[in-house]
Design an enzyme around this catalytic site. Structure first.
Site, PDB file in Angstrom:
ATOM      1  N   ILE A 173       0.946  -1.120   0.051  1.00 59.99           N
ATOM      2  CA  ILE A 173      -0.068   0.178  -0.038  1.00 59.99           C
ATOM      3  C   ILE A 173       0.799   1.237   0.086  1.00 59.99           C
ATOM      4  O   ILE A 173       0.713   2.281  -0.704  1.00 59.99           O
ATOM      5  CB  ILE A 173      -0.892   0.051   1.177  1.00 59.99           C
ATOM      6  CG1 ILE A 173      -1.968  -1.009   1.089  1.00 59.99           C
ATOM      7  CG2 ILE A 173      -1.621   1.447   1.567  1.00 59.99           C
ATOM      8  CD1 ILE A 173      -3.045  -1.251   2.161  1.00 59.99           C
ATOM      9  N   GLU A 174       2.076   1.456   0.709  1.00 60.12           N
ATOM     10  CA  GLU A 174       2.669   2.536   1.036  1.00 60.12           C
ATOM     11  C   GLU A 174       3.571   2.765  -0.089  1.00 60.12           C
ATOM     12  O   GLU A 174       3.972   4.040  -0.446  1.00 60.12           O
ATOM     13  CB  GLU A 174       3.740   2.457   2.193  1.00 60.12           C
ATOM     14  CG  GLU A 174       4.729   1.362   2.314  1.00 60.12           C
ATOM     15  CD  GLU A 174       4.083  -0.031   2.832  1.00 60.12           C
ATOM     16  OE1 GLU A 174       5.201  -0.827   3.042  1.00 60.12           O
ATOM     17  OE2 GLU A 174       3.043  -0.337   3.080  1.00 60.12           O
ATOM     18  N   ASP A 207      -5.147   2.553   6.273  1.00 56.87           N
ATOM     19  CA  ASP A 207      -4.560   1.802   7.647  1.00 56.87           C
ATOM     20  C   ASP A 207      -5.297   0.973   8.477  1.00 56.87           C
ATOM     21  O   ASP A 207      -6.715   1.406   8.598  1.00 56.87           O
ATOM     22  CB  ASP A 207      -3.985   2.791   8.395  1.00 56.87           C
ATOM     23  CG  ASP A 207      -3.372   2.287   9.891  1.00 56.87           C
ATOM     24  OD1 ASP A 207      -2.329   2.036  10.103  1.00 56.87           O
ATOM     25  OD2 ASP A 207      -4.328   2.112  10.799  1.00 56.87           O
ATOM     26  N   GLU A 261      -1.123  -2.150  10.963  1.00 62.81           N
ATOM     27  CA  GLU A 261      -1.102  -0.681  11.380  1.00 62.81           C
ATOM     28  C   GLU A 261       0.133  -0.470  12.312  1.00 62.81           C
ATOM     29  O   GLU A 261       0.596   0.731  12.000  1.00 62.81           O
ATOM     30  CB  GLU A 261      -2.401  -0.807  12.463  1.00 62.81           C
ATOM     31  CG  GLU A 261      -2.493   0.800  12.995  1.00 62.81           C
ATOM     32  CD  GLU A 261      -3.750   1.065  13.952  1.00 62.81           C
ATOM     33  OE1 GLU A 261      -4.290  -0.009  14.541  1.00 62.81           O
ATOM     34  OE2 GLU A 261      -4.231   2.078  13.700  1.00 62.81           O
ATOM     35  N   GLU A 262       0.475  -1.273  13.041  1.00 66.21           N
ATOM     36  CA  GLU A 262       1.820  -1.140  13.804  1.00 66.21           C
ATOM     37  C   GLU A 262       3.071  -0.784  12.827  1.00 66.21           C
ATOM     38  O   GLU A 262       3.762  -0.011  13.177  1.00 66.21           O
ATOM     39  CB  GLU A 262       1.897  -2.416  14.962  1.00 66.21           C
ATOM     40  CG  GLU A 262       1.136  -2.691  15.842  1.00 66.21           C
ATOM     41  CD  GLU A 262      -0.112  -3.161  15.675  1.00 66.21           C
ATOM     42  OE1 GLU A 262      -1.066  -3.429  16.574  1.00 66.21           O
ATOM     43  OE2 GLU A 262      -0.253  -3.573  14.829  1.00 66.21           O
ATOM     44  N   ASN A 317      -6.546  -6.383   2.759  1.00 66.52           N
ATOM     45  CA  ASN A 317      -7.515  -7.127   3.470  1.00 66.52           C
ATOM     46  C   ASN A 317      -7.640  -6.670   4.914  1.00 66.52           C
ATOM     47  O   ASN A 317      -7.076  -7.108   5.950  1.00 66.52           O
ATOM     48  CB  ASN A 317      -6.803  -8.679   3.645  1.00 66.52           C
ATOM     49  CG  ASN A 317      -6.348  -9.260   2.242  1.00 66.52           C
ATOM     50  OD1 ASN A 317      -7.175  -9.085   1.640  1.00 66.52           O
ATOM     51  ND2 ASN A 317      -5.555 -10.199   2.479  1.00 66.52           N
ATOM     52  N   TRP A 318      -8.510  -5.506   4.972  1.00 74.66           N
ATOM     53  CA  TRP A 318      -8.950  -4.680   5.915  1.00 74.66           C
ATOM     54  C   TRP A 318      -9.633  -5.673   7.127  1.00 74.66           C
ATOM     55  O   TRP A 318     -10.660  -6.147   6.767  1.00 74.66           O
ATOM     56  CB  TRP A 318      -9.886  -3.571   5.425  1.00 74.66           C
ATOM     57  CG  TRP A 318     -10.478  -2.949   6.597  1.00 74.66           C
ATOM     58  CD1 TRP A 318      -9.838  -2.436   7.866  1.00 74.66           C
ATOM     59  CD2 TRP A 318     -11.752  -2.338   6.678  1.00 74.66           C
ATOM     60  NE1 TRP A 318     -10.782  -1.691   8.334  1.00 74.66           N
ATOM     61  CE2 TRP A 318     -12.115  -1.823   7.920  1.00 74.66           C
ATOM     62  CE3 TRP A 318     -12.843  -2.752   6.061  1.00 74.66           C
ATOM     63  CZ2 TRP A 318     -13.212  -1.262   8.041  1.00 74.66           C
ATOM     64  CZ3 TRP A 318     -14.320  -2.078   6.303  1.00 74.66           C
ATOM     65  CH2 TRP A 318     -14.301  -1.319   7.489  1.00 74.66           C
ATOM     66  N   CYS A 358      -8.698  -8.429   8.451  1.00 74.47           N
ATOM     67  CA  CYS A 358      -9.022  -9.971   8.056  1.00 74.47           C
ATOM     68  C   CYS A 358      -7.932 -10.821   8.640  1.00 74.47           C
ATOM     69  O   CYS A 358      -7.752 -12.191   8.599  1.00 74.47           O
ATOM     70  CB  CYS A 358      -8.959 -10.037   6.399  1.00 74.47           C
ATOM     71  SG  CYS A 358     -10.080  -9.381   5.602  1.00 74.47           S
ATOM     72  N   GLY A 359      -7.228 -10.090   9.583  1.00 72.30           N
ATOM     73  CA  GLY A 359      -6.108 -11.108  10.451  1.00 72.30           C
ATOM     74  C   GLY A 359      -6.835 -11.488  11.571  1.00 72.30           C
ATOM     75  O   GLY A 359      -7.536 -12.351  11.773  1.00 72.30           O
TER      76      GLY A 359
END
Length: 594
Positions: A348-349, A359, A377-378, A493-494, A496-497
């Site tokens: 993404i970045e 994010d 995110e981290e 995959n927002w 989804c973890g």
């Protein structure tokens, strides 16, 4: 009610419309040849209404497990491709900004007059405000600590103790000295806070690098004690369900983060304080529980300080909290699906440079960045450490809230994920990197938090789908900005973890939200080739059939109803996440049999 004759006619009509001959005539070559060609923009799709003379794609043909006798035929979808190079990116598509102004909903921490006249980033003066609407600053006169004496306890300004303790690091900087300095003005936690991760970090550094790191620590301490000069104006809190903006300079953020590193912020260490609904900001959890992951985190953070202390960036960063006031009537939407690019490669970045980058946030922004967390995110907060300062003033996100951050700089490269994360050295901005009129980098990140499900099957309920649609739309939408000036969205995959989200459902939700916001969507599956294919085929299918967002919403509703009608205990064992897509394929082509 269906008949064999009707099924046969439907199948014949479908094959006539989407026959292999039509594929050959319109695109040339097979779908697999197109998708595997190095020169082809694999997985790049364009919505209905655009040029369609492209090769066709063939969706997977797995049947719906509970009705194998009614499994859909082989569906052929058109790959309506558009290259990523055609996606809208900043600064090329950006609108001209209005002048930077202070307002009731926009707090600017630099002197606007000096900025407009001389392009000078001077801090604006202000009063210390000590109440529940503002950050309680370490240098406030009301920040008092109690010291026990022989005969009586005395109240003293805590800031004086902070300055005195941090000044000692100029003469002797060891990990033990850092621990003692921090505990000296956090006496309440001297037996609770542990620094084994910090001690482990320095124990694994050779003498030459250790001296360099301690030199960084000394300069960080000097930066931290200059907080009253660098940030004299009180910082408002970005509260739940409110629209509010804060603009700071890179130097002000660095100074605030240096104070966070040395754990100087008051009233931020107890879950029972008035800031219990805010993320923690002091770094005490970062220093505890030594592990290789903590070592990599500290390496990344100290590298950030090394870079800014050597050459402080000259620019601004904006933090904007948004609240979606008017919800969308999704079932009535008449918009077609937007342009889509899907890839199992890229990030993404990097590949989403110049786009609105998603994010995958926790409601407490930053998640476990200061603790043990090391997922999407981290990692983003570590390589763009200026994001961490958002934890100082951002209240927990509510269902229709998001946080937009514009202008943060990436300082580190990395590889791996979670336990395999490693700092891989500095990330340098190109010399010709552009900034906007407000001197912000063209890096726009939106923080949206997904629902965390205990069981994956729980998410197939319309109340949860509605929540996720509105959350994504809140993050994606723009007010009073023409479509041609809205950059594409870079996501994946927002939720989804660890949050147990279904990636195929979450992809559809984000496609719908981006379509409603009239923005293109770049979707990265982070190495999952099958998922990339499934999303690509589904999007191509929806685009070819001109399925509207409202129609897709109603199909999701029907799927949720069908899921609810089956025994959950049995479904949990046999549930295949591809069934949702097969359900949609079948409903479109055989509506009478569903």
């Amino acid at each position: 009610m269906s008949s064999t004759k009707n099924q046969k006619n439907d199948s014949s009509q479908m094959k006539k419309i989407l026959s292999p001959e039509a594929e050959s005539h319109e695109g040339g070559g097979s779908a697999s040849e197109h998708n595997n060609s190095p020169s082809s923009p694999s997985g790049e799709s364009k919505g209905a209404g655009n040029e369609r003379n492209r090769p066709l794609c063939q969706p997977p043909t797995r049947s719906v497990s509970r009705e194998p006798e009614q499994s859909p035929a082989v569906f052929i979808g058109k790959n309506i491709a558009v290259g990523m190079e055609e996606f809208r990116r900043a600064p090329k598509c950006s609108m001209e900004l209005d002048s930077l102004e202070f307002g009731p909903k926009h707090t600017v921490l630099i002197d606007i007059k000096a900025f407009k006249t001389y392009q000078e980033l001077k801090p604006v003066s202000g009063l210390d405000i000590w109440n529940t609407d503002y950050v309680k600053m370490p240098y406030s006169e009301k920040n008092i600590m109690i010291e026990s004496g022989v005969f009586t306890d005395s109240k003293k300004p805590r800031w004086e103790k902070i300055k005195k303790s941090l000044s000692k690091l100029n003469r002797i900087a060891t990990s033990k000295a850092i621990e003692e300095a921090i505990k000296s003005y956090n006496m309440k936690y001297k037996d609770e806070w542990h620094f084994d991760a910090l001690h482990m970090f320095f124990s694994r550094v050779d003498d030459r690098n250790k001296r360099e790191y301690f030199s960084i620590i000394e300069r960080m301490a000097n930066l931290a004690v200059n907080l009253p000069l660098i940030c004299p104006k009180s910082i408002p809190l970005l509260k739940a369900e409110e629209d509010r903006i804060i603009t700071l300079s890179h130097e002000q953020i660095a100074c605030l983060l240096a104070n966070a590193f040395f754990c100087t912020f008051p009233h931020r260490n107890s879950k029972r304080s008035e800031f219990s609904n805010y993320p923690d900001i002091n770094f005490n959890r970062m220093f505890a529980d030594g592990s290789e992951q903590k070592r990599q985190k500290l390496m990344t953070i100290l590298h950030y300080f090394e870079m800014v202390l050597a050459k402080m960036p000259k620019g601004l960063v904006t933090f904007e909290r948004r609240h979606l006031k008017d919800k969308i009537c999704w079932k009535s939407s008449k918009l077609e699906v937007t342009d889509l690019h899907v890839s199992d490669e890229g990030t993404i970045e990097e590949d989403g440079a110049g786009m609105l980058q998603v994010d995958f946030a926790c409601a407490m922004v930053g998640g476990g960045v200061l603790g043990s967390g090391l997922v999407q995110e981290e990692i983003r907060f570590l390589i763009n450490p200026e994001l961490i300062v958002s934890r100082l003033f951002t209240e927990k996100l509510q269902d229709c809230d998001c946080l937009r951050v514009t202008g943060t700089q990436q300082f580190s490269k990395y590889k791996g994920y979670s336990n395999s994360f490693k700092w891989m050295g500095p990330h340098h901005l190109p010399e010709n990197t552009k900034r906007d009129k407000w001197m912000r980098l063209y890096t726009e990140i939106v923080l949206i938090d997904a629902i965390k499900f205990k069981e994956r099957q729980q998410q197939f309920h319309m109340d949860f789908i509605n929540r996720e649609l509105h959350k994504a739309y809140c993050g994606f939408c723009e007010n009073n900005i023409p479509e041609d000036y809205c950059t594409a969205i870079a996501t994946g995959n927002w939720g989804c973890g660890a949050f147990n989200g279904d990636p195929r459902l979450k992809a559809l939700i984000q496609i719908m939200a981006a379509s409603q916001a009239k923005r293109q969507l770049a979707y990265f599956t982070f190495g999952d080739q099958q998922l990339a294919k499934d999303i690509r085929y589904m999007h191509n299918f929806l685009a070819k059939q001109k399925i509207l967002v409202g129609t897709l919403y109603n199909l999701l509703h029907d799927y949720c109803v069908s899921e609810k009608s089956h025994n959950t205990a049995v479904r949990e064992k046999s549930h295949n996440t591809s069934e949702l897509y097969q359900f949609i394929y079948k409903c479109v082509y055989q509506p009478h049999s569903t």
